[in-house]
Design an enzyme around this catalytic site. Structure first.
Site, PDB file in Angstrom:
ATOM      1  N   SER A  32      -4.998  -1.957  -4.389  1.00 23.62           N
ATOM      2  CA  SER A  32      -5.831  -0.905  -4.224  1.00 23.62           C
ATOM      3  C   SER A  32      -7.069  -1.600  -5.776  1.00 23.62           C
ATOM      4  O   SER A  32      -6.549  -1.904  -6.520  1.00 23.62           O
ATOM      5  CB  SER A  32      -5.110   0.543  -4.033  1.00 23.62           C
ATOM      6  OG  SER A  32      -6.502   1.218  -4.340  1.00 23.62           O
ATOM      7  N   TYR A  81      -1.990   6.716 -10.617  1.00 22.34           N
ATOM      8  CA  TYR A  81      -1.750   6.080  -9.003  1.00 22.34           C
ATOM      9  C   TYR A  81      -2.908   4.411  -9.602  1.00 22.34           C
ATOM     10  O   TYR A  81      -2.253   3.566  -8.928  1.00 22.34           O
ATOM     11  CB  TYR A  81      -2.456   7.002  -7.586  1.00 22.34           C
ATOM     12  CG  TYR A  81      -2.589   5.825  -6.777  1.00 22.34           C
ATOM     13  CD1 TYR A  81      -1.723   5.436  -5.512  1.00 22.34           C
ATOM     14  CD2 TYR A  81      -3.745   4.600  -6.218  1.00 22.34           C
ATOM     15  CE1 TYR A  81      -1.498   4.651  -4.937  1.00 22.34           C
ATOM     16  CE2 TYR A  81      -4.206   4.239  -5.038  1.00 22.34           C
ATOM     17  CZ  TYR A  81      -2.850   3.767  -4.032  1.00 22.34           C
ATOM     18  OH  TYR A  81      -2.961   3.486  -3.097  1.00 22.34           O
TER      19      TYR A  81
END
Lengths: 253, 450
Positions: free
Chosen positions: A146, A159
């Site tokens: 990501s 995250y």
């Protein structure tokens, strides 16, 4: 086997319920896809997903158990999933959870779960997969990382750091496998509109699973190690990395 | 990660790498025992000139055949040569041109082994006259899991025809007997015609190819409109002593070509793009004479112009390239035009595009050549949409009743393969009896489910 454009016949997905992984399979079904293994923790949703995949064409789909948080089982589970196809031409590592930053910051168990699901479990599975691919003499791994992991920000650091760990681990492995027929491609999408992010308000430069799939497969074909989606994130993250920390921690996103 | 004998292999196109263990085995090994022990599979590999995954087996072993390169017997009265399968065409030309013999069929490179030439049933510029390589092979010694068998065209037609063009899947070819072509010189008398478009070159070939032993047209893949398929057609035959004069008569049979330079491994991918390929095609077209008759060329430069540069595949860069060659029956000329149109429209520039006419097919079950037009392309990996473009070409070829060449294949689908090779099931049945466990296999055979 993979063909010369890295179009696989047999694919194993760890995190088989992922929307992005499905978009990738959708694209591969237009080429040489024959057999798919979807591995994940929830067999009910996996079976639903499996019927969606077999509807893509004449594709044989199997489901398997893969629970990234169960570290004593992760290696064995991924080996079992991979043994269901004659060769693992492509392994997609798509397991991941987003969590909720503000509440998770004060919840040690939640932090453990996110880091294990997004980093430790997938890293263990990748190690098993690389061993398998060395034995079979070839294979590719697509890692869904990501943008959040490329530059970890205040607003999303649990995250983000889990993806940063997975991202660095994958690139390190890619270095170790340099010039071998085992290839690792790390995909760094920005905000993707999927079921994982449906509770969050869409942000500028958001993208779709289909676009991520197209970019990921193109990167795989070209032998790229890192794929940004959209590609402008490469420049943006470069900028963010060079901003002073005092500015960084005040970023509104 | 790799043991001492592990090699990373690709075909000449440098795509789809795989790791295999290298085996160097004596040619008189106990083959049944040896092959049975190789449970993870094995494939024979010579000089690695097939373009993709035909001579590699990821996770298995490969037998390096290039150590088997001895001449076993030669009869100068008949030109019949018995030679080990790892010998190259280059070696035969060097050793036998002095005695006045040439290989009966040569592909665009002479750096291929006899075993590979049989397994791929290779063809050259003389297919319309002389057929393909195995048309000149009299017998083959084949190592199979059941033992070593000598195959003769007449005595064992079934297995002979499965082995010729059988991509090495019926067994390991150990040696073969072939008939060489008598020649008076190592020179070729060449006529050149530069044509303005595809219609012109095709009608010229139709009308006059029968007058020449060798004929091939190089086509400009990026020319469009009224110049679509403009080409340089070169045709010729071995020069007789009477055709030669001066310099050439000093050593008329000499065959000692040199590799002038080896391409270094420094080219990035993308040097060969549509712009540079367009420029190269333009230059190649312009430098050819409009019409030239009876020019004397050395066989090496006529047949193998690319062999002057060693490892020329490196100029495509590390991503490599994909070759694609199809044949469609006569009467389907429009497929040739449509495919050139499709390539030009997609700006898919092929560096070397070659058109020729095939004569009659032989009995090889999986042999590529059949009567008709054959077009060969090579395209660098990298431009988007290439896989779909090739799939579209496959469909056009199948609709016309044609097929693609497995020695070059990098991506055909299993369904399309079945439609292109109607004798595939027959071939599989033979493999079921001679190679039931698929001890002999390759990445190609696994990819295509053969």
């Amino acid at each position: 086997m993979n063909d010369s454009f890295k179009k696989p016949q047999n694919v194993v997905v760890l995190g088989g319920n992922s929307d992005i992984a499905f978009a990738i399979l959708q694209e591969l079904a237009k080429h040489r896809l024959e057999k798919v293994v979807l591995a994940g923790p929830n067999q009910t949703t996996l079976h639903q997903r499996a019927s969606m995949v077999s509807d893509l064409g004449n594709i044989e789909v199997q489901v398997a158990t893969f629970d990234a948080t169960d570290l004593s089982q992760v290696a064995a589970q991924s080996e079992l999933a991979m043994s269901l196809v004659p060769t693992v031409d492509l392994l997609i590592i798509a397991a991941g959870i987003l969590g909720d930053q503000s509440s998770n910051e004060s919840d040690p168990a939640a932090v453990a779960k996110i880091l294990t699901t997004n980093f430790t479990g997938p890293a263990v599975a990748m190690t098993a997969a690389v061993e398998k691919m060395k034995k079979q003499g070839c294979g590719s791994i697509l890692v869904l990382s990501s943008v959040a992991g490329a530059k970890v920000r205040r607003s999303n650091f649990i995250y983000g750091s889990s993806k940063a760990g997975l991202d660095s681990f994958s690139l390190g492995f890619s270095d170790a496998l340099w010039n071998t027929p085992v290839q690792i491609t790390v995909v760094r999408p920005g905000f993707v509109k999927t079921k994982m992010t449906e509770s969050i308000k869409s942000v500028p430069m958001s993208t779709t699973p289909e676009k991520v799939a197209a970019a990921a497969l193109r990167g795989l074909e070209l032998g790229k190690e890192i794929v940004w989606v959209p590609s402008s994130f490469r420049t943006i993250v470069f900028g963010l990395r060079h901003m002073p920390r005092s500015v960084n921690r005040r970023l509104p996103f | 990660m790799a043991s001492e004998n592990t090699r990373i292999l690709t075909g000449w196109g440098r795509t789809a790498p795989g790791m295999s263990s290298k085996l160097e085995l004596p040619i008189n090994s106990d083959w049944p025992a040896m092959l049975k022990a190789l449970s993870s599979g094995v494939v024979a590999r010579g000089l690695g000139r097939s373009y993709n995954d035909a001579a590699q087996l990821s996770g298995g072993s490969f037998i390096d055949t290039t150590i088997w390169n001895h001449v076993l017997h030669f009869d100068p009265a008949t030109g019949i040569l018995k030679i080990e399968a790892g010998a190259s065409l280059d070696q035969i030309m060097r050793e036998f041109s002095g005695a006045g013999f040439f290989v009966p069929v040569t592909p665009g490179t002479r750096q291929v082994t006899i075993g590979g030439a049989i397994a791929c049933d290779v063809h050259g510029k003389n297919h319309h006259k002389d057929g393909s390589f195995t048309d000149h092979v009299l017998s083959i010694d084949l190592a199979t899991p059941n033992g070593v068998i000598t195959l003769k065209k007449d005595d064992s037609p079934e297995l002979f025809n499965a082995t010729c063009g059988g991509m090495g899947l019926t067994g390991v070819i150990l040696s073969a007997e072939l008939r060489l072509l008598p020649i008076e010189s190592s020179y070729v008398k060449v006529d050149t015609d530069r044509t303005n478009n595809i219609d012109e070159v095709m009608s010229l070939m139709e009308d006059e190819d029968h007058k020449y032993r060798y004929s091939v047209a190089w086509v400009d893949s990026l020319a469009r409109g009224s110049s679509l398929g403009r080409a340089v057609l070169t045709r010729g035959d071995h020069a007789s002593i009477d055709d030669l004069d001066g310099q050439h008569l000093k050593a008329p049979l000499e065959f000692k070509p040199k590799t002038i330079i080896s391409a270094p491994d420094i080219f990035p991918s993308g040097i060969l793009n549509s712009l540079t390929i367009k420029a190269f095609n333009e230059l190649w077209y312009r430098k050819s004479p409009k019409k030239e008759v009876g020019a004397i060329h050395h066989a090496a430069s006529f047949f193998h112009p690319l062999d002057i540069v060693g490892k020329w595949n490196r100029i495509y860069g590390p991503k490599g390239f994909v070759q694609y060659q199809y044949v469609v029956p006569f009467g389907k000329e429009e497929v040739v035009k449509d495919s050139l149109e499709l390539l030009a429209r997609n700006r898919a520039g092929s560096f070397l595009t070659v058109l020729k006419r095939f004569g009659r097919a032989n009995g090889g079950l999986m042999s590529f050549p059949m009567e008709g037009w054959t077009l060969a392309l090579d395209l660098p990996v990298g431009s988007a949409g290439l896989p779909a473009l090739f799939d579209r070409l496959d469909e056009m070829v199948i609709e016309a009743g044609g097929r693609v060449y497995l020695a070059k294949d990098a991506r055909v689908s299993k369904n399309h393969l079945r439609l292109m090779y109607p004798r595939l099931d027959e071939f599989r049945q033979i493999l079921d009896s001679i190679n039931p466990l698929r001890t002999l296999q390759s990445d190609l055979s696994r990819r295509l489910g053969i």
